[in-house]
Design a protein around this motif. Structure first.
Motif, PDB file in Angstrom:
ATOM      1  N   ASN A 132      -2.292 -18.695   9.501  1.00 48.08           N
ATOM      2  CA  ASN A 132      -1.367 -17.863   8.734  1.00 48.08           C
ATOM      3  C   ASN A 132      -0.741 -16.789   9.621  1.00 48.08           C
ATOM      4  O   ASN A 132       0.445 -16.459   9.487  1.00 48.08           O
ATOM      5  CB  ASN A 132      -2.081 -17.196   7.560  1.00 48.08           C
ATOM      6  CG  ASN A 132      -2.516 -18.175   6.494  1.00 48.08           C
ATOM      7  OD1 ASN A 132      -2.057 -19.311   6.472  1.00 48.08           O
ATOM      8  ND2 ASN A 132      -3.407 -17.743   5.621  1.00 48.08           N
ATOM      9  N   GLU A 133      -1.561 -16.245  10.516  1.00 46.03           N
ATOM     10  CA  GLU A 133      -1.067 -15.200  11.414  1.00 46.03           C
ATOM     11  C   GLU A 133       0.009 -15.748  12.352  1.00 46.03           C
ATOM     12  O   GLU A 133       1.050 -15.113  12.545  1.00 46.03           O
ATOM     13  CB  GLU A 133      -2.219 -14.609  12.240  1.00 46.03           C
ATOM     14  CG  GLU A 133      -3.279 -13.876  11.450  1.00 46.03           C
ATOM     15  CD  GLU A 133      -2.815 -12.544  10.902  1.00 46.03           C
ATOM     16  OE1 GLU A 133      -1.841 -11.969  11.425  1.00 46.03           O
ATOM     17  OE2 GLU A 133      -3.447 -12.060   9.944  1.00 46.03           O
ATOM     18  N   ILE A 134      -0.226 -16.910  12.936  1.00 44.79           N
ATOM     19  CA  ILE A 134       0.746 -17.444  13.890  1.00 44.79           C
ATOM     20  C   ILE A 134       2.032 -17.866  13.189  1.00 44.79           C
ATOM     21  O   ILE A 134       3.130 -17.708  13.730  1.00 44.79           O
ATOM     22  CB  ILE A 134       0.145 -18.601  14.718  1.00 44.79           C
ATOM     23  CG1 ILE A 134       0.973 -18.849  15.989  1.00 44.79           C
ATOM     24  CG2 ILE A 134       0.026 -19.868  13.914  1.00 44.79           C
ATOM     25  CD1 ILE A 134       0.848 -17.790  17.037  1.00 44.79           C
ATOM     26  N   GLU A 135       1.931 -18.384  11.964  1.00 46.74           N
ATOM     27  CA  GLU A 135       3.132 -18.742  11.215  1.00 46.74           C
ATOM     28  C   GLU A 135       3.954 -17.499  10.887  1.00 46.74           C
ATOM     29  O   GLU A 135       5.187 -17.484  11.017  1.00 46.74           O
ATOM     30  CB  GLU A 135       2.758 -19.490   9.942  1.00 46.74           C
ATOM     31  CG  GLU A 135       2.235 -20.898  10.204  1.00 46.74           C
ATOM     32  CD  GLU A 135       1.690 -21.565   8.955  1.00 46.74           C
ATOM     33  OE1 GLU A 135       1.732 -20.932   7.862  1.00 46.74           O
ATOM     34  OE2 GLU A 135       1.212 -22.715   9.059  1.00 46.74           O
ATOM     35  N   PHE A 136       3.270 -16.435  10.484  1.00 48.67           N
ATOM     36  CA  PHE A 136       3.958 -15.182  10.179  1.00 48.67           C
ATOM     37  C   PHE A 136       4.577 -14.595  11.439  1.00 48.67           C
ATOM     38  O   PHE A 136       5.727 -14.127  11.441  1.00 48.67           O
ATOM     39  CB  PHE A 136       2.978 -14.201   9.542  1.00 48.67           C
ATOM     40  CG  PHE A 136       3.599 -12.922   9.073  1.00 48.67           C
ATOM     41  CD1 PHE A 136       4.424 -12.898   7.964  1.00 48.67           C
ATOM     42  CD2 PHE A 136       3.372 -11.735   9.749  1.00 48.67           C
ATOM     43  CE1 PHE A 136       5.009 -11.715   7.530  1.00 48.67           C
ATOM     44  CE2 PHE A 136       3.948 -10.554   9.329  1.00 48.67           C
ATOM     45  CZ  PHE A 136       4.769 -10.542   8.221  1.00 48.67           C
ATOM     46  N   LEU A 137       3.834 -14.629  12.540  1.00 52.07           N
ATOM     47  CA  LEU A 137       4.342 -14.130  13.811  1.00 52.07           C
ATOM     48  C   LEU A 137       5.616 -14.863  14.222  1.00 52.07           C
ATOM     49  O   LEU A 137       6.596 -14.248  14.672  1.00 52.07           O
ATOM     50  CB  LEU A 137       3.280 -14.303  14.899  1.00 52.07           C
ATOM     51  CG  LEU A 137       3.664 -13.881  16.315  1.00 52.07           C
ATOM     52  CD1 LEU A 137       3.814 -12.378  16.413  1.00 52.07           C
ATOM     53  CD2 LEU A 137       2.647 -14.385  17.331  1.00 52.07           C
ATOM     54  N   THR A 138       5.629 -16.174  14.040  1.00 55.07           N
ATOM     55  CA  THR A 138       6.796 -16.977  14.413  1.00 55.07           C
ATOM     56  C   THR A 138       8.018 -16.581  13.606  1.00 55.07           C
ATOM     57  O   THR A 138       9.129 -16.431  14.159  1.00 55.07           O
ATOM     58  CB  THR A 138       6.481 -18.467  14.211  1.00 55.07           C
ATOM     59  OG1 THR A 138       5.372 -18.829  15.048  1.00 55.07           O
ATOM     60  CG2 THR A 138       7.675 -19.331  14.557  1.00 55.07           C
ATOM     61  N   LEU A 139       7.847 -16.382  12.310  1.00 55.00           N
ATOM     62  CA  LEU A 139       8.979 -15.988  11.465  1.00 55.00           C
ATOM     63  C   LEU A 139       9.507 -14.607  11.826  1.00 55.00           C
ATOM     64  O   LEU A 139      10.724 -14.390  11.897  1.00 55.00           O
ATOM     65  CB  LEU A 139       8.566 -16.026   9.990  1.00 55.00           C
ATOM     66  CG  LEU A 139       8.261 -17.406   9.397  1.00 55.00           C
ATOM     67  CD1 LEU A 139       7.740 -17.258   7.978  1.00 55.00           C
ATOM     68  CD2 LEU A 139       9.495 -18.289   9.430  1.00 55.00           C
ATOM     69  N   ILE A 140       8.602 -13.680  12.052  1.00 50.23           N
ATOM     70  CA  ILE A 140       9.028 -12.321  12.384  1.00 50.23           C
ATOM     71  C   ILE A 140       9.706 -12.288  13.757  1.00 50.23           C
ATOM     72  O   ILE A 140      10.677 -11.545  13.967  1.00 50.23           O
ATOM     73  CB  ILE A 140       7.835 -11.351  12.333  1.00 50.23           C
ATOM     74  CG1 ILE A 140       7.266 -11.271  10.919  1.00 50.23           C
ATOM     75  CG2 ILE A 140       8.253  -9.961  12.795  1.00 50.23           C
ATOM     76  CD1 ILE A 140       8.234 -10.751   9.884  1.00 50.23           C
ATOM     77  N   ALA A 141       9.216 -13.094  14.696  1.00 53.43           N
ATOM     78  CA  ALA A 141       9.865 -13.163  16.011  1.00 53.43           C
ATOM     79  C   ALA A 141      11.298 -13.679  15.866  1.00 53.43           C
ATOM     80  O   ALA A 141      12.220 -13.170  16.520  1.00 53.43           O
ATOM     81  CB  ALA A 141       9.069 -14.059  16.949  1.00 53.43           C
ATOM     82  N   ASN A 142      11.490 -14.673  15.001  1.00 58.71           N
ATOM     83  CA  ASN A 142      12.844 -15.170  14.755  1.00 58.71           C
ATOM     84  C   ASN A 142      13.743 -14.059  14.212  1.00 58.71           C
ATOM     85  O   ASN A 142      14.900 -13.918  14.620  1.00 58.71           O
ATOM     86  CB  ASN A 142      12.813 -16.326  13.756  1.00 58.71           C
ATOM     87  CG  ASN A 142      12.237 -17.599  14.338  1.00 58.71           C
ATOM     88  OD1 ASN A 142      12.013 -17.695  15.540  1.00 58.71           O
ATOM     89  ND2 ASN A 142      11.986 -18.581  13.477  1.00 58.71           N
ATOM     90  N   ALA A 143      13.199 -13.287  13.273  1.00 55.92           N
ATOM     91  CA  ALA A 143      13.980 -12.195  12.687  1.00 55.92           C
ATOM     92  C   ALA A 143      14.316 -11.140  13.740  1.00 55.92           C
ATOM     93  O   ALA A 143      15.444 -10.639  13.795  1.00 55.92           O
ATOM     94  CB  ALA A 143      13.218 -11.570  11.528  1.00 55.92           C
ATOM     95  N   GLU A 144      13.343 -10.809  14.578  1.00 55.48           N
ATOM     96  CA  GLU A 144      13.566  -9.789  15.604  1.00 55.48           C
ATOM     97  C   GLU A 144      14.611 -10.250  16.621  1.00 55.48           C
ATOM     98  O   GLU A 144      15.486  -9.468  17.029  1.00 55.48           O
ATOM     99  CB  GLU A 144      12.254  -9.476  16.326  1.00 55.48           C
ATOM    100  CG  GLU A 144      12.410  -8.406  17.397  1.00 55.48           C
ATOM    101  CD  GLU A 144      11.226  -8.318  18.325  1.00 55.48           C
ATOM    102  OE1 GLU A 144      10.939  -7.206  18.770  1.00 55.48           O
ATOM    103  OE2 GLU A 144      10.619  -9.352  18.632  1.00 55.48           O
ATOM    104  N   MET A 145      14.530 -11.508  17.020  1.00 56.46           N
ATOM    105  CA  MET A 145      15.411 -12.011  18.068  1.00 56.46           C
ATOM    106  C   MET A 145      16.714 -12.596  17.516  1.00 56.46           C
ATOM    107  O   MET A 145      17.577 -13.009  18.281  1.00 56.46           O
ATOM    108  CB  MET A 145      14.676 -13.083  18.886  1.00 56.46           C
ATOM    109  CG  MET A 145      13.385 -12.586  19.526  1.00 56.46           C
ATOM    110  SD  MET A 145      13.614 -11.132  20.587  1.00 56.46           S
ATOM    111  CE  MET A 145      14.561 -11.839  21.924  1.00 56.46           C
ATOM    112  N   ARG A 146      16.837 -12.647  16.190  1.00 53.81           N
ATOM    113  CA  ARG A 146      18.045 -13.157  15.530  1.00 53.81           C
ATOM    114  C   ARG A 146      18.336 -14.611  15.925  1.00 53.81           C
ATOM    115  O   ARG A 146      19.478 -14.986  16.174  1.00 53.81           O
ATOM    116  CB  ARG A 146      19.270 -12.295  15.866  1.00 53.81           C
ATOM    117  CG  ARG A 146      19.126 -10.817  15.538  1.00 53.81           C
ATOM    118  CD  ARG A 146      19.077 -10.561  14.032  1.00 53.81           C
ATOM    119  NE  ARG A 146      19.352  -9.183  13.721  1.00 53.81           N
ATOM    120  CZ  ARG A 146      18.430  -8.209  13.717  1.00 53.81           C
ATOM    121  NH1 ARG A 146      17.175  -8.476  14.015  1.00 53.81           N
ATOM    122  NH2 ARG A 146      18.770  -6.967  13.398  1.00 53.81           N
ATOM    123  N   THR A 147      17.282 -15.416  15.982  1.00 52.58           N
ATOM    124  CA  THR A 147      17.463 -16.820  16.341  1.00 52.58           C
ATOM    125  C   THR A 147      16.271 -17.627  15.850  1.00 52.58           C
ATOM    126  O   THR A 147      15.176 -17.083  15.668  1.00 52.58           O
ATOM    127  CB  THR A 147      17.595 -16.997  17.867  1.00 52.58           C
ATOM    128  OG1 THR A 147      17.844 -18.368  18.168  1.00 52.58           O
ATOM    129  CG2 THR A 147      16.336 -16.557  18.585  1.00 52.58           C
TER     130      THR A 147
END
Length: 205
Positions: free
Chosen positions: A174-189
């Motif tokens: 769950n942590e890695i899935e959440f991390l992946t989504l937030i990284a996408n939001a931060e990097m706008r991609t």
């Protein structure tokens, strides 16, 4: 290999969701990969430092690390208030302060929401790992650590469930899935963190 790189709460709930567990707390089960006793309860062993804020805590922690030659997981730069208080007192970021005190190379930094480029460069230079706790950092309103920037510099990144307040199952996936989504939001991609990145983070390598 899935490693929960920082757990401070329910070990029995967390263990089924990972292959190895790095536990920070008292009375750990014998099959934990690594145990870091809360600072003040350790007896010469590795320690967990939940904050660098407090009277003389930095000096006491650093003296302990140097005296015993131990390692530490230090929860540092984990929110703006903590980072600001450290900088106001010492005129240095938490990372720069640990370096100035001569102990950064014996630390793992946990949290790391407020790391800047200079901090990350120094961590890469000194081989200092970063452990992120995505659901806790987001849930407590602390923010999001610069994972993509850390990886670009060659900083070793791990992931943990911390106290489990916002991930009650302590499921590290769950942590890695959440991390992946937030990284996408931060990097706008999309795919800011690749599958290879995610696997390396889960293995803490």
């Amino acid at each position: 290999m899935i490693i929960n790189a920082l757990c401070t709460a329910n070990v029995e709930v967390a263990k089924p969701h990972c292959d190895e567990l790095i536990y920070c707390g008292e009375n750990p089960p014998s099959d934990c990969r690594s145990v870091y006793a809360p600072f003040g309860t350790a007896n010469g062993g590795d320690i967990y430092v939940p904050t660098l804020v407090g009277d003389d805590v930095v000096e006491e922690v650093c003296d302990y690390i140097l005296e015993h030659g131990c390692n530490a997981i230090v929860r540092a730069a984990y929110d703006l208030e903590e980072a600001g208080l450290v900088e106001a007192k010492y005129k240095l970021s938490p990372i720069m302060l640990l370096h100035r005190m001569g102990v950064l190379d014996r630390c793992v930094i946990a949290g790391g929401v407020c790391l800047d480029n200079d901090d990350l460069d120094l961590m890469a230079q000194e081989g200092v790992p970063l452990v992120v706790t995505p659901t806790a950092s987001a849930g407590y309103g602390h923010g999001f650590p610069p994972v993509c920037a850390a990886l670009r510099r060659g900083v070793r990144v791990g992931i943990g469930t911390f106290d489990g307040k916002y991930n009650k199952s302590h499921d590290i996936k769950n942590e890695i899935e959440f991390l992946t989504l937030i990284a996408n939001a931060e990097m706008r991609t999309e795919n800011a963190l690749t599958e290879e990145h995610a696997e390396r983070i889960l293995r803490f390598e």
